[in-house]
Design an enzyme around this catalytic site. Sequence first.
Site, PDB file in Angstrom:
ATOM      1  N   GLU A 148     -46.163 -75.676  54.084  1.00 25.07           N
ATOM      2  CA  GLU A 148     -46.203 -76.739  53.242  1.00 25.07           C
ATOM      3  C   GLU A 148     -47.805 -76.653  53.074  1.00 25.07           C
ATOM      4  O   GLU A 148     -48.219 -76.996  51.878  1.00 25.07           O
ATOM      5  CB  GLU A 148     -45.827 -77.749  53.777  1.00 25.07           C
ATOM      6  CG  GLU A 148     -43.857 -78.154  53.768  1.00 25.07           C
ATOM      7  CD  GLU A 148     -43.597 -78.338  52.494  1.00 25.07           C
ATOM      8  OE1 GLU A 148     -44.551 -79.258  51.455  1.00 25.07           O
ATOM      9  OE2 GLU A 148     -42.268 -77.310  52.311  1.00 25.07           O
ATOM     10  N   ASP A 198     -48.357 -82.604  42.443  1.00 20.80           N
ATOM     11  CA  ASP A 198     -47.901 -80.814  43.055  1.00 20.80           C
ATOM     12  C   ASP A 198     -47.698 -80.304  41.971  1.00 20.80           C
ATOM     13  O   ASP A 198     -47.752 -80.635  40.522  1.00 20.80           O
ATOM     14  CB  ASP A 198     -46.449 -81.137  43.932  1.00 20.80           C
ATOM     15  CG  ASP A 198     -45.112 -81.959  43.076  1.00 20.80           C
ATOM     16  OD1 ASP A 198     -44.874 -81.760  42.341  1.00 20.80           O
ATOM     17  OD2 ASP A 198     -44.219 -82.114  44.343  1.00 20.80           O
TER      18      ASP A 198
END
Length: 190
Positions: free
Chosen positions: A19, A28
Site C-alpha cells: 500500500e 488514487d
Amino acid sequence: MTASAIMTPLGIAALKAREGVRLGAYRDSVGVPTIGYGHTKGVRLGQRITQAEADALFLEDLASHALPILSCIAVPVAEHERDALISIAFNIGVGGFRASGFLRRLNAGDRAGAAEAILAWRRPPEILSRRQAEYDQFRTPYAVALPRARRDDARPVAVPRSPDRAPPATAVRPGPLARLRQRIGEALRA
C-alpha cells in the site's frame, strides 16, 4: 481483535509495503481521495495526518476488510494464503472479494485454480506486479520464501522484529483450521 490475530506480522508488513503510506491526502489511480495506507473513508483533499493516525486507520481498515472475508472462506487456509487473500481484499474491497472467481475456486477446493484467478484482477495495469506478488504469497509458504510487496522487488519484505510475540521453539501451534476457527470465534465475541 488485534491485527496480529487477523494476519501474521509478516503479512501485515507485506500489505503495508504494497500500500505504501502517504500522510497527505491524494487521489488514487481511480480518482478517490486517499490517505495513509490506502484509507478512503471521509478523506478530504488537503488533509494531513500523522504516522500514528495512519497506523490507526490501517488497523481499522484491516479489521473491516479481514473479518468479513474470513467468514466467507469455507476451507482451511495456511497463514501465507490467508495473508495474501486479505491483501487482495484490502485492494479490491470486500464486495469484489466475495464475488471473485478465486474465492469460488478456493471454496471448491481448487487451490491452483484460485491462484490463477488472482491474476485476473489486473486493473489498473500498474497493479499487476502487486497481484503477481500476492499470487506468489498465496502459493508459497513462508518457510520456503518470504513475500515481496511487488514481484519485481529486489528483496522480500523484512521480517518484523517482535521477539515477545514469537512462540518458544518447543511450542506446538494449532493447525490452520483451528487458528481460523479461533479467530472467527474471537471476532464474533468482540
